[in-house]
Design a protein around this motif. Sequence first.
Motif, PDB file in Angstrom:
ATOM      1  N   ALA A   1       0.760  -1.275  -0.084  1.00  0.00           N
ATOM      2  CA  ALA A   1       0.078  -0.049  -0.083  1.00  0.00           C
ATOM      3  C   ALA A   1       0.989   1.147  -0.109  1.00  0.00           C
ATOM      4  N   PHE A   2       1.934   1.129   0.817  1.00  0.00           N
ATOM      5  CA  PHE A   2       2.971   2.301   0.816  1.00  0.00           C
ATOM      6  C   PHE A   2       3.586   2.723  -0.555  1.00  0.00           C
ATOM      7  N   ALA A   3       3.748   1.398  -1.337  1.00  0.00           N
ATOM      8  CA  ALA A   3       4.259   1.279  -2.699  1.00  0.00           C
ATOM      9  C   ALA A   3       3.424   2.205  -3.710  1.00  0.00           C
ATOM     10  N   ASP A   4       2.225   1.940  -3.640  1.00  0.00           N
ATOM     11  CA  ASP A   4       1.039   2.589  -4.435  1.00  0.00           C
ATOM     12  C   ASP A   4       0.974   3.690  -4.079  1.00  0.00           C
ATOM     13  N   LEU A   5       1.250   4.106  -2.869  1.00  0.00           N
ATOM     14  CA  LEU A   5       0.985   5.800  -2.514  1.00  0.00           C
ATOM     15  C   LEU A   5       2.310   6.279  -3.494  1.00  0.00           C
ATOM     16  N   SER A   6       3.580   5.611  -2.935  1.00  0.00           N
ATOM     17  CA  SER A   6       4.767   6.240  -3.798  1.00  0.00           C
ATOM     18  C   SER A   6       4.557   6.488  -5.036  1.00  0.00           C
ATOM     19  N   LEU A   7       4.073   5.372  -5.720  1.00  0.00           N
ATOM     20  CA  LEU A   7       4.050   5.581  -7.267  1.00  0.00           C
ATOM     21  C   LEU A   7       2.900   6.770  -7.581  1.00  0.00           C
ATOM     22  N   HIS A   8       1.798   6.657  -6.709  1.00  0.00           N
ATOM     23  CA  HIS A   8       0.914   7.819  -7.097  1.00  0.00           C
ATOM     24  C   HIS A   8       1.564   9.420  -7.072  1.00  0.00           C
ATOM     25  N   ASN A   9       2.633   9.611  -6.036  1.00  0.00           N
ATOM     26  CA  ASN A   9       3.130  10.656  -5.866  1.00  0.00           C
ATOM     27  C   ASN A   9       4.335  11.006  -6.423  1.00  0.00           C
TER      28      ASN A   9
ATOM     29  N   ARG B   1      -0.718  -7.522  -7.686  1.00  0.00           N
ATOM     30  CA  ARG B   1      -0.747  -6.110  -7.371  1.00  0.00           C
ATOM     31  C   ARG B   1       0.766  -5.553  -7.554  1.00  0.00           C
ATOM     32  N   ALA B   2       1.643  -6.255  -6.567  1.00  0.00           N
ATOM     33  CA  ALA B   2       2.982  -5.663  -6.639  1.00  0.00           C
ATOM     34  C   ALA B   2       3.607  -5.897  -7.806  1.00  0.00           C
ATOM     35  N   ARG B   3       3.544  -7.117  -8.781  1.00  0.00           N
ATOM     36  CA  ARG B   3       3.915  -7.131  -9.772  1.00  0.00           C
ATOM     37  C   ARG B   3       3.653  -5.953 -10.977  1.00  0.00           C
ATOM     38  N   LEU B   4       2.251  -5.619 -11.017  1.00  0.00           N
ATOM     39  CA  LEU B   4       1.887  -4.684 -11.682  1.00  0.00           C
ATOM     40  C   LEU B   4       2.465  -3.079 -11.348  1.00  0.00           C
ATOM     41  N   GLY B   5       2.683  -2.914 -10.111  1.00  0.00           N
ATOM     42  CA  GLY B   5       3.180  -1.840  -9.535  1.00  0.00           C
ATOM     43  C   GLY B   5       4.658  -1.854  -9.686  1.00  0.00           C
ATOM     44  N   GLN B   6       5.415  -2.673  -9.753  1.00  0.00           N
ATOM     45  CA  GLN B   6       6.643  -2.948 -10.008  1.00  0.00           C
ATOM     46  C   GLN B   6       6.945  -2.490 -11.618  1.00  0.00           C
ATOM     47  N   ALA B   7       5.904  -3.072 -12.523  1.00  0.00           N
ATOM     48  CA  ALA B   7       6.077  -2.822 -13.986  1.00  0.00           C
ATOM     49  C   ALA B   7       5.926  -1.148 -14.314  1.00  0.00           C
ATOM     50  N   LEU B   8       4.947  -0.693 -13.474  1.00  0.00           N
ATOM     51  CA  LEU B   8       4.508   0.688 -13.643  1.00  0.00           C
ATOM     52  C   LEU B   8       5.643   1.657 -13.210  1.00  0.00           C
ATOM     53  N   ALA B   9       6.245   1.353 -12.124  1.00  0.00           N
ATOM     54  CA  ALA B   9       7.521   1.974 -11.513  1.00  0.00           C
ATOM     55  C   ALA B   9       8.682   1.885 -12.711  1.00  0.00           C
ATOM     56  N   LEU B  10       8.877   0.775 -13.186  1.00  0.00           N
ATOM     57  CA  LEU B  10       9.943   0.793 -14.119  1.00  0.00           C
ATOM     58  C   LEU B  10       9.656   1.540 -15.339  1.00  0.00           C
TER      59      LEU B  10
ATOM     60  N   GLU C   1      11.256   5.662  -7.641  1.00  0.00           N
ATOM     61  CA  GLU C   1      12.598   4.662  -7.172  1.00  0.00           C
ATOM     62  C   GLU C   1      12.013   4.286  -5.929  1.00  0.00           C
ATOM     63  N   GLU C   2      11.537   4.863  -4.881  1.00  0.00           N
ATOM     64  CA  GLU C   2      10.793   4.388  -3.681  1.00  0.00           C
ATOM     65  C   GLU C   2       9.974   3.438  -3.906  1.00  0.00           C
ATOM     66  N   ALA C   3       9.000   3.616  -4.933  1.00  0.00           N
ATOM     67  CA  ALA C   3       8.112   2.614  -5.026  1.00  0.00           C
ATOM     68  C   ALA C   3       8.633   1.256  -5.486  1.00  0.00           C
TER      69      ALA C   3
END
Length: 450
Positions: A85-93, A120-129, A97-99
């Motif tokens: 959830a923290f990673a999702d918030l970091s990505l939104h903001n 959910r984490a794999r999708l977030g990781q891909a979006l951060a990349l 790198e933090e996400a």
Amino acid sequence: MDSTAEDGEGTGRRLWELRRARGLKQQDLASDDVSVSYISLIESGKRTPSEAVVTLLAERLGCTASYLLTGQDAARTRELELKAAFADLSLHNGANEEALQAFSEVLASAPVLPEATVRRARLGQALALERLGRLEAAAQALTVLYESAECIAGSAEWSQLATALCRCHQALGDQVLSVEIGEGALRRLDQLGLDATDDHIQLGAVLVSCYRSRGDLAKARLVAERLTRIAGDHGGRAAQRETYWNAALVAQAQGRIEEALALAERARALLVEDDHVRHRALLSGVHGTLLLCSDPGDPERARQLLEESHAHLVDVGTAAEQASAESSLAVACLRLHQAAEAQQHASRALGLLRDEPCRESVEARTVLAHAQFSAGESRRAQETLRAAVTQLRGLPPARSSAVAWRRIADIWQQYGHIAEATAAYRQALDDAGLPGVPVSTGQVGAAAAF
């Protein structure tokens, strides 16, 4: 049963899975009390470890003994879900790198987590990349998720994956594949007969952007107008904003600047305080660029919007996005007769791109040359513009390259370099799909005599 230490096979399997997820070798878990061969026997289910050995191995793996013994660790699962959830918030903001780091830490403990959290984490990781500009790695990760059996067509996750894949391949320059994915996804939605959702509308908006990049402006406008109607009837604020934003870019590409400005203003009116910082920055940049294109234009207001955009992109944007913002600021400065400041912005854009052969680099060199010509530095300007030409020749022909050639040609012509201008105008026509007809020497002579 798999819930007791007597079940050596279950404990061994979890030990193997978690060790592999952590990227560890059996030697990394071994100690004076536990040999490599004994760890191998535990993992194969041929030995049941004592409670003391389980505790030791759990410490080295960063999990609880309870998880190794039973496969359940409620406290650890809650901790990791909070990290996700923290990673999702970091990505939104825009803290990409933090996400990425947080999502990677969550995935290192994938065996402990429910499948939904892992995806959910794999999708977030891909979006951060993707947002960090690591596009090939992002596209690969997104493709694995999109093509998996767990990805249900029409679902929110499916739509998000299709949208992100379109964006990645568009950014990688593969306009054919980006359009193919987008069109295929929209056809599938039509087959399913589902009511339009925000995720579906945003998928369509990205396809509009892909059409625009490919130079298919008629189709881009057609889809954009359809989406605008659907978003008005069924879409939420975010979907409407994305639709107006992309419709504005299509209108700009077709030279309908006043309409583009009106659409961009409608998109900005839909922004709220908690919107994604990067989206706010990019939309401000689009609005500022449109003001520079309008007649008579408002370069001072444009510069204010572009400075606002750049200030946010420094923290949350990719290098290419920051460079484009610098180049647009350089254009605003030129419109305000501030050639020295324009050179500074364009030079910073080139520094961000590290001389990579890309459209943004050509754009930065072109505006830098214009600023140098404006400052009376003709020799330097010619060298810079020729470097832009060399780089542009290395890029695949497309509508965007035709636009770049036209800008280069206009600058050559403005400062009296007619031969270079003519060659650039011809290349612009070629890249736009309008090559000249070969003329023989005899035909030239006959035409001249006529």
